[in-house]
Motif scaffolding. Structure first.
Motif, PDB file in Angstrom:
ATOM      1  N   PRO A 240       0.821  -1.221   0.000  1.00 36.01           N
ATOM      2  CA  PRO A 240       0.000   0.000   0.000  1.00 36.01           C
ATOM      3  C   PRO A 240       0.851   1.265   0.000  1.00 36.01           C
ATOM      4  CG  PRO A 240      -0.762  -1.533   1.678  1.00 36.01           C
ATOM      5  CD  PRO A 240       0.507  -2.093   1.139  1.00 36.01           C
ATOM      6  N   GLN A 241       1.946   1.222   0.747  1.00 33.94           N
ATOM      7  CA  GLN A 241       2.847   2.376   0.825  1.00 33.94           C
ATOM      8  C   GLN A 241       3.476   2.655  -0.542  1.00 33.94           C
ATOM      9  OE1 GLN A 241       6.052   1.620   3.571  1.00 33.94           O
ATOM     10  NE2 GLN A 241       7.109   3.474   2.900  1.00 33.94           N
ATOM     11  N   ILE A 242       3.903   1.586  -1.220  1.00 32.81           N
ATOM     12  CA  ILE A 242       4.507   1.743  -2.549  1.00 32.81           C
ATOM     13  C   ILE A 242       3.495   2.332  -3.523  1.00 32.81           C
ATOM     14  CG2 ILE A 242       5.417   0.454  -4.522  1.00 32.81           C
ATOM     15  CD1 ILE A 242       6.613  -1.506  -2.500  1.00 32.81           C
ATOM     16  N   ARG A 243       2.256   1.837  -3.414  1.00 40.14           N
ATOM     17  CA  ARG A 243       1.193   2.304  -4.313  1.00 40.14           C
ATOM     18  C   ARG A 243       1.012   3.811  -4.157  1.00 40.14           C
ATOM     19  NH1 ARG A 243      -4.284   2.700  -5.039  1.00 40.14           N
ATOM     20  NH2 ARG A 243      -4.947   1.868  -7.054  1.00 40.14           N
ATOM     21  N   GLU A 244       0.964   4.265  -2.903  1.00 47.19           N
ATOM     22  CA  GLU A 244       0.765   5.687  -2.654  1.00 47.19           C
ATOM     23  C   GLU A 244       1.927   6.517  -3.187  1.00 47.19           C
ATOM     24  OE1 GLU A 244      -0.275   7.205   1.447  1.00 47.19           O
ATOM     25  OE2 GLU A 244      -1.797   5.667   1.084  1.00 47.19           O
ATOM     26  N   LEU A 245       3.142   5.995  -2.923  1.00 46.49           N
ATOM     27  CA  LEU A 245       4.349   6.683  -3.398  1.00 46.49           C
ATOM     28  C   LEU A 245       4.301   6.884  -4.906  1.00 46.49           C
ATOM     29  CD1 LEU A 245       7.548   5.249  -1.660  1.00 46.49           C
ATOM     30  CD2 LEU A 245       6.935   7.643  -1.985  1.00 46.49           C
ATOM     31  N   LEU A 246       3.941   5.804  -5.605  1.00 50.32           N
ATOM     32  CA  LEU A 246       3.926   5.850  -7.069  1.00 50.32           C
ATOM     33  C   LEU A 246       2.837   6.789  -7.569  1.00 50.32           C
ATOM     34  CD1 LEU A 246       4.562   2.115  -7.956  1.00 50.32           C
ATOM     35  CD2 LEU A 246       6.008   4.051  -8.538  1.00 50.32           C
TER      36      LEU A 246
ATOM     37  N   SER B 285       7.104  11.744 -15.118  1.00 54.44           N
ATOM     38  CA  SER B 285       8.420  11.617 -15.757  1.00 54.44           C
ATOM     39  C   SER B 285       9.248  10.504 -15.124  1.00 54.44           C
ATOM     40  CB  SER B 285       9.175  12.938 -15.644  1.00 54.44           C
ATOM     41  OG  SER B 285       9.303  13.280 -14.275  1.00 54.44           O
ATOM     42  N   LYS B 286       8.881  10.079 -13.910  1.00 54.31           N
ATOM     43  CA  LYS B 286       9.646   9.021 -13.225  1.00 54.31           C
ATOM     44  C   LYS B 286       9.313   7.629 -13.759  1.00 54.31           C
ATOM     45  CE  LYS B 286      11.671  11.628 -10.085  1.00 54.31           C
ATOM     46  NZ  LYS B 286      11.509  11.919  -8.700  1.00 54.31           N
ATOM     47  N   TRP B 287       8.222   7.541 -14.489  1.00 57.70           N
ATOM     48  CA  TRP B 287       7.705   6.226 -14.913  1.00 57.70           C
ATOM     49  C   TRP B 287       8.759   5.414 -15.672  1.00 57.70           C
ATOM     50  CZ3 TRP B 287       4.789   2.466 -13.909  1.00 57.70           C
ATOM     51  CH2 TRP B 287       4.400   1.536 -14.871  1.00 57.70           C
ATOM     52  N   ALA B 288       9.446   6.100 -16.613  1.00 52.66           N
ATOM     53  CA  ALA B 288      10.451   5.400 -17.418  1.00 52.66           C
ATOM     54  C   ALA B 288      11.565   4.871 -16.514  1.00 52.66           C
ATOM     55  CB  ALA B 288      11.025   6.348 -18.465  1.00 52.66           C
ATOM     56  N   LEU B 289      11.985   5.711 -15.573  1.00 61.36           N
ATOM     57  CA  LEU B 289      13.043   5.321 -14.632  1.00 61.36           C
ATOM     58  C   LEU B 289      12.636   4.098 -13.812  1.00 61.36           C
ATOM     59  CD1 LEU B 289      14.649   8.457 -12.956  1.00 61.36           C
ATOM     60  CD2 LEU B 289      15.786   6.482 -13.951  1.00 61.36           C
ATOM     61  N   VAL B 290      11.396   4.193 -13.284  1.00 58.95           N
ATOM     62  CA  VAL B 290      10.898   3.106 -12.430  1.00 58.95           C
ATOM     63  C   VAL B 290      10.875   1.798 -13.201  1.00 58.95           C
ATOM     64  CG1 VAL B 290       8.842   2.234 -11.266  1.00 58.95           C
ATOM     65  CG2 VAL B 290       9.571   4.592 -10.902  1.00 58.95           C
ATOM     66  N   GLN B 291      10.512   1.884 -14.472  1.00 62.10           N
ATOM     67  CA  GLN B 291      10.394   0.656 -15.257  1.00 62.10           C
ATOM     68  C   GLN B 291      11.738   0.012 -15.559  1.00 62.10           C
ATOM     69  OE1 GLN B 291       7.811   1.380 -18.663  1.00 62.10           O
ATOM     70  NE2 GLN B 291       6.626  -0.331 -17.850  1.00 62.10           N
TER      71      GLN B 291
ATOM     72  N   VAL C 209      14.845   6.263  -6.380  1.00 58.43           N
ATOM     73  CA  VAL C 209      14.451   6.816  -7.671  1.00 58.43           C
ATOM     74  C   VAL C 209      13.333   7.837  -7.496  1.00 58.43           C
ATOM     75  CG1 VAL C 209      13.358   6.244  -9.853  1.00 58.43           C
ATOM     76  CG2 VAL C 209      15.172   4.814  -8.956  1.00 58.43           C
ATOM     77  N   LEU C 210      12.432   7.553  -6.564  1.00 59.39           N
ATOM     78  CA  LEU C 210      11.235   8.389  -6.442  1.00 59.39           C
ATOM     79  C   LEU C 210      11.486   9.683  -5.688  1.00 59.39           C
ATOM     80  CD1 LEU C 210       8.448   5.761  -5.860  1.00 59.39           C
ATOM     81  CD2 LEU C 210       9.023   6.986  -7.936  1.00 59.39           C
ATOM     82  N   TYR C 211      12.529   9.740  -4.858  1.00 59.07           N
ATOM     83  CA  TYR C 211      12.756  10.993  -4.105  1.00 59.07           C
ATOM     84  C   TYR C 211      13.735  11.901  -4.805  1.00 59.07           C
ATOM     85  CZ  TYR C 211      10.074   9.203  -0.227  1.00 59.07           C
ATOM     86  OH  TYR C 211       9.055   8.723   0.557  1.00 59.07           O
TER      87      TYR C 211
END
Lengths: 136, 141, 112
Positions: free
Chosen positions: C23-29, C35-41, C110-112
């Motif tokens: 749930p925490q990851i879901r909220e973070l995302l 623009s972070k989507w490509a990085l995350v993938q 990556v997200l911060y």
């Protein structure tokens, strides 16, 4: 890895190292070892990369450097680590600094570099091969 | 030996807390004659979970403390035995009594550990008599 | 990020994380920038099960620790023959949690 965690871990490691050495010296005096402790060797009958370190360290302590080198060169690494680590930890704790933690992270990064890692892996494998050849 | 109280928490906590007791049992297979092996195993596990939730830390600490007590008792027995075997010290009745107490204590601890491992796995908060209070004092919420 | 993308990511990657972190990851995302989507993938996560198998087979040489990026601990394990075997055995029980912790750290970086 936090400062406290690393320092506790290293303290415990060096303390158990010293305890093990004292026990080995004592057992040698009584002329009786407890025999095999390496699990890898008991299972596969082959020596592991660091098999023989204890014997090597004991030779160094008695001044037989060549014999130590022949048994397992890693003994020299262990002796220097066991001598330096406790002093470094105590110095850091007294000065409230974290130089050892910085050094640890620095070394971790350095070792992870491809060329360095490759050389180290080859060295460990060579040493292991030599161990097997010597049939420690 | 044990007293239990209901305690609400999540599934993953129960598994990790239960594993902390398993550590001391598994290590017995490796280092039966060496009392320090069990202590080291529980200690490594304790260190690895020092940042986890209260329930996990509580049970890691209880497992660690119980092993610490055993370590002192067993170490004395270990060196006493070594003295008798290698230095031909006399087998006195004090030694035999000490050995009997040692075996009894180890047996009690062994059973209590298995019990605690099973109960914490189900999510119950197992507090050992006496030891539980000390753990309460040590572990911060 | 769009909820659809996030749910897709979580569905295909949930084995890499602790279930209580999902749930925490879901909220973070969801909060993160598109623009972070490509990085995350492009992130490479370690499979806890694979690491556990490695730990069972070659834990005495510290290979499991090297794989999840704990190089220092890996060297320590290798040189002490798996910490006299004790450390290697304790790691069988710790390594899956440690792998998942490393994975979530990677994502957070990556997200911060």
């Amino acid at each position: 890895m936090t400062r406290n965690k690393l320092y506790t871990l290293l303290t415990v490691l060096s303390l158990s190292g010293y305890a093990w050495l004292v026990f080995q010296l004592y057992a040698e005096q009584q002329n009786s070892g407890i025999g095999q402790v390496c699990i890898f060797k008991s299972v596969t009958n082959l020596p592991c990369p660091s098999c023989g370190s204890t014997r090597s360290i004991l030779e160094i302590v008695q001044g037989n450097l060549l014999a130590a080198l022949y048994i397992n060169p890693l003994g020299f690494l262990f002796v220097s680590v066991l001598l330096i680590l406790p002093l470094w930890i105590i110095a850091d704790l007294l000065q409230k600094s974290d130089s050892l933690l910085k050094f640890y992270h620095h070394t971790e990064k350095w070792i992870s570099k491809k060329p360095v890692a490759l050389v180290l892996i080859v060295l460990v494998l060579l040493n292991w091969g030599w161990n097997i050849y010597k049939d420690l | 030996m044990n007293s239990t109280t209901a305690f609400v928490h999540k599934e993953y906590e129960a598994e990790k807390a239960s594993n902390s007791y398993l550590m001391s049992l598994i290590a017995i297979m490796v280092g039966l004659p060496f009392p320090i092996i069990n202590l080291l195993a529980t200690f490594i596990f304790y260190m690895a979970h020092s940042k986890k939730s209260y329930f996990i830390r509580w049970h890691c600490t209880q497992a660690l403390l119980s092993q610490l007590i055993l370590f002192f008792v067993n170490s004395i027995g270990f060196w006493w035995t070594i003295n008798i075997i290698y230095l031909n010290a006399e087998v006195s009745s004090a030694y035999l009594i000490y050995l009997a107490c040692l075996v009894l204590l180890n047996l009690i601890e062994f059973i209590a550990t298995i019990y605690a491992a099973i109960e914490t796995r189900k999510g119950k908060h197992v507090k050992w008599i006496g030891l539980g209070r000390i753990v309460d004092a040590i572990v911060t919420k | 990020m769009e909820a659809q993308k996030v749910d897709m990511f979580i569905m295909s990657n949930n084995k890499f994380f602790e279930s209580h972190h999902i749930p925490q990851i879901r909220e973070l995302l969801l909060k993160a920038d598109d623009s972070k989507w490509a990085l995350v993938q492009t992130l490479q996560f370690q499979d806890p099960t694979t690491i556990l198998i490695v730990s069972l087979l070659a834990g005495g040489f510290g290979v499991d620790r090297f794989m999840i990026g704990d190089t220092g601990l890996g060297v320590g394990k290798l040189l002490t023959c798996g910490g006299f075997g004790v450390w290697a055995i304790v790691d069988w029980f710790i390594i899956m949690g440690a792998t998942k912790d490393k994975n979530i750290n990677k994502l957070q970086q990556v997200l911060y």
